[in-house]
Design a protein around this motif. Structure first.
Motif, PDB file in Angstrom:
ATOM      1  N   GLU A 135       0.834  -1.211   0.000  1.00  0.00           N
ATOM      2  CA  GLU A 135       0.000   0.000   0.000  1.00  0.00           C
ATOM      3  C   GLU A 135       0.864   1.254   0.000  1.00  0.00           C
ATOM      4  OE1 GLU A 135      -3.976  -0.526   2.493  1.00  0.00           O
ATOM      5  OE2 GLU A 135      -2.264  -1.469   3.513  1.00  0.00           O
ATOM      6  N   LEU A 136       1.909   1.239   0.815  1.00  0.00           N
ATOM      7  CA  LEU A 136       2.782   2.406   0.921  1.00  0.00           C
ATOM      8  C   LEU A 136       3.608   2.612  -0.348  1.00  0.00           C
ATOM      9  CD1 LEU A 136       3.911   1.827   4.589  1.00  0.00           C
ATOM     10  CD2 LEU A 136       2.507   3.714   3.761  1.00  0.00           C
ATOM     11  N   ILE A 137       4.093   1.540  -0.914  1.00  0.00           N
ATOM     12  CA  ILE A 137       4.917   1.630  -2.124  1.00  0.00           C
ATOM     13  C   ILE A 137       4.063   1.999  -3.341  1.00  0.00           C
ATOM     14  CG2 ILE A 137       6.316   0.258  -3.726  1.00  0.00           C
ATOM     15  CD1 ILE A 137       7.254  -1.311  -1.147  1.00  0.00           C
ATOM     16  N   GLY A 138       2.831   1.485  -3.382  1.00  0.00           N
ATOM     17  CA  GLY A 138       1.983   1.661  -4.555  1.00  0.00           C
ATOM     18  C   GLY A 138       1.285   3.007  -4.670  1.00  0.00           C
ATOM     19  N   PHE A 139       1.330   3.822  -3.633  1.00  0.00           N
ATOM     20  CA  PHE A 139       0.643   5.110  -3.670  1.00  0.00           C
ATOM     21  C   PHE A 139       1.345   6.061  -4.648  1.00  0.00           C
ATOM     22  CE2 PHE A 139      -0.326   9.405  -2.178  1.00  0.00           C
ATOM     23  CZ  PHE A 139      -1.703   9.334  -2.055  1.00  0.00           C
ATOM     24  N   ASP A 140       0.570   6.879  -5.344  1.00  0.00           N
ATOM     25  CA  ASP A 140       1.126   7.871  -6.284  1.00  0.00           C
ATOM     26  C   ASP A 140       1.468   9.150  -5.508  1.00  0.00           C
ATOM     27  OD1 ASP A 140       1.809   9.654  -8.263  1.00  0.00           O
ATOM     28  OD2 ASP A 140      -0.183   9.683  -9.194  1.00  0.00           O
ATOM     29  N   TYR A 141       2.711   9.260  -5.093  1.00  0.00           N
ATOM     30  CA  TYR A 141       3.159  10.385  -4.273  1.00  0.00           C
ATOM     31  C   TYR A 141       3.371  11.665  -5.077  1.00  0.00           C
ATOM     32  CZ  TYR A 141       3.791   6.982  -0.543  1.00  0.00           C
ATOM     33  OH  TYR A 141       3.580   6.027   0.412  1.00  0.00           O
ATOM     34  N   ASP A 142       3.321  11.565  -6.388  1.00  0.00           N
ATOM     35  CA  ASP A 142       3.531  12.754  -7.214  1.00  0.00           C
ATOM     36  C   ASP A 142       2.231  13.500  -7.498  1.00  0.00           C
ATOM     37  OD1 ASP A 142       6.340  12.545  -7.410  1.00  0.00           O
ATOM     38  OD2 ASP A 142       6.070  10.888  -8.826  1.00  0.00           O
ATOM     39  N   GLN A 143       1.102  12.967  -7.027  1.00  0.00           N
ATOM     40  CA  GLN A 143      -0.153  13.694  -7.209  1.00  0.00           C
ATOM     41  C   GLN A 143      -0.205  14.890  -6.260  1.00  0.00           C
ATOM     42  OE1 GLN A 143      -3.808  11.599  -5.767  1.00  0.00           O
ATOM     43  NE2 GLN A 143      -2.367   9.939  -5.262  1.00  0.00           N
ATOM     44  N   ALA A 144      -0.858  15.930  -6.713  1.00  0.00           N
ATOM     45  CA  ALA A 144      -0.937  17.174  -5.945  1.00  0.00           C
ATOM     46  C   ALA A 144      -2.211  17.205  -5.104  1.00  0.00           C
ATOM     47  CB  ALA A 144      -0.909  18.364  -6.898  1.00  0.00           C
ATOM     48  N   PHE A 145      -2.134  17.971  -4.037  1.00  0.00           N
ATOM     49  CA  PHE A 145      -3.312  18.256  -3.211  1.00  0.00           C
ATOM     50  C   PHE A 145      -3.128  19.649  -2.616  1.00  0.00           C
ATOM     51  CE2 PHE A 145      -0.383  16.811  -0.016  1.00  0.00           C
ATOM     52  CZ  PHE A 145      -0.766  17.432   1.160  1.00  0.00           C
ATOM     53  N   ILE A 146      -4.183  20.175  -2.055  1.00  0.00           N
ATOM     54  CA  ILE A 146      -4.113  21.490  -1.419  1.00  0.00           C
ATOM     55  C   ILE A 146      -3.930  21.280   0.077  1.00  0.00           C
ATOM     56  CG2 ILE A 146      -5.326  23.658  -0.968  1.00  0.00           C
ATOM     57  CD1 ILE A 146      -6.819  23.202  -3.631  1.00  0.00           C
ATOM     58  N   ASP A 147      -2.779  21.694   0.579  1.00  0.00           N
ATOM     59  CA  ASP A 147      -2.459  21.562   2.004  1.00  0.00           C
ATOM     60  C   ASP A 147      -3.217  22.643   2.766  1.00  0.00           C
ATOM     61  OD1 ASP A 147      -1.395  21.458   4.538  1.00  0.00           O
ATOM     62  OD2 ASP A 147       0.699  21.355   3.877  1.00  0.00           O
ATOM     63  N   GLN A 148      -4.261  22.213   3.473  1.00  0.00           N
ATOM     64  CA  GLN A 148      -5.132  23.147   4.176  1.00  0.00           C
ATOM     65  C   GLN A 148      -4.510  23.691   5.464  1.00  0.00           C
ATOM     66  OE1 GLN A 148      -7.933  24.361   2.934  1.00  0.00           O
ATOM     67  NE2 GLN A 148      -7.797  23.068   1.117  1.00  0.00           N
ATOM     68  N   SER A 149      -3.377  23.142   5.878  1.00  0.00           N
ATOM     69  CA  SER A 149      -2.741  23.653   7.099  1.00  0.00           C
ATOM     70  C   SER A 149      -1.886  24.887   6.819  1.00  0.00           C
ATOM     71  CB  SER A 149      -1.879  22.568   7.753  1.00  0.00           C
ATOM     72  OG  SER A 149      -0.722  22.319   6.981  1.00  0.00           O
TER      73      SER A 149
END
Length: 190
Positions: A135-149
């Protein structure tokens, strides 16, 4: 008081799941810190540092950034190594009638299932869960999100957000074996 993560890596063997004892995970030593007996450069516990971003990403705990959540807390697996259960869901504290732990009252037998042990474990531990290395290896870490913090909220990628030490630990999980046979167990304290 803050929230901390307690972690253990397990590897599947022919005899079942066993606690990882290999020191392959980079120790989160600060720049000002020095390597000593207690601060060795590598440790056996993955992701063992206080990061609310990582906690939010793993299980939605303190998810101020509003990241995707890999999995809501799902308890510890029933086939967990006994040492993992004892570390993450300790049981057997003695209590008197007022809960002060002063008398010699008899401690009841430990609950029979892992789920019961998690429910009855030491106060302050919560959010017990696990994630597979796959699960950890397979995640797409290059996708963007809006950091609400951030003020104002800012666009970032999971790779930038989680930082280089996180990915050193993800890479170290690969050294332990087939990602489908490696998992991390964790809970939160605080």
């Amino acid at each position: 008081m803050g929230t901390y993560i307690e972690t253990i890596a397990e590897v599947k063997t022919t005899g079942g799941w066993k606690v990882n004892e290999a020191e392959v995970f980079a120790h989160p030593i600060a720049d000002w810190d020095t390597v000593t007996e207690d601060r060795r450069p590598f440790i056996e516990n993955p992701f063992y540092w206080q990061s609310y971003g990582m906690m939010g990403f793993f299980a939605g705990i303190r998810n101020h950034s509003e990241t995707k959540v890999l999995a809501a807390p799902r308890g510890l697996p029933e086939d967990s190594d006994e040492n993992s259960i004892q570390a993450l869901a300790p049981y057997g504290h003695r209590h008197d009638d007022y809960g002060w732990g002063l008398s010699g009252s008899v401690v009841q037998d430990a609950p029979k299932t892992v789920a019961q042990r998690v429910l009855e474990c030491r106060e302050g531990l919560y959010g017990h869960s696990w994630l597979s290395a796959a699960e950890l290896i397979g995640f797409d870490y290059d996708q963007a999100f809006i950091d609400q913090s951030e003020v104002p909220p800012a666009v970032t990628t999971y790779r930038e957000f989680l930082g280089p030490l996180y990915f050193q630990h993800v890479d170290a999980l690969k050294k332990l074996g087939d990602p489908s046979e490696v998992r991390i167990l964790f809970c939160f304290n605080g």
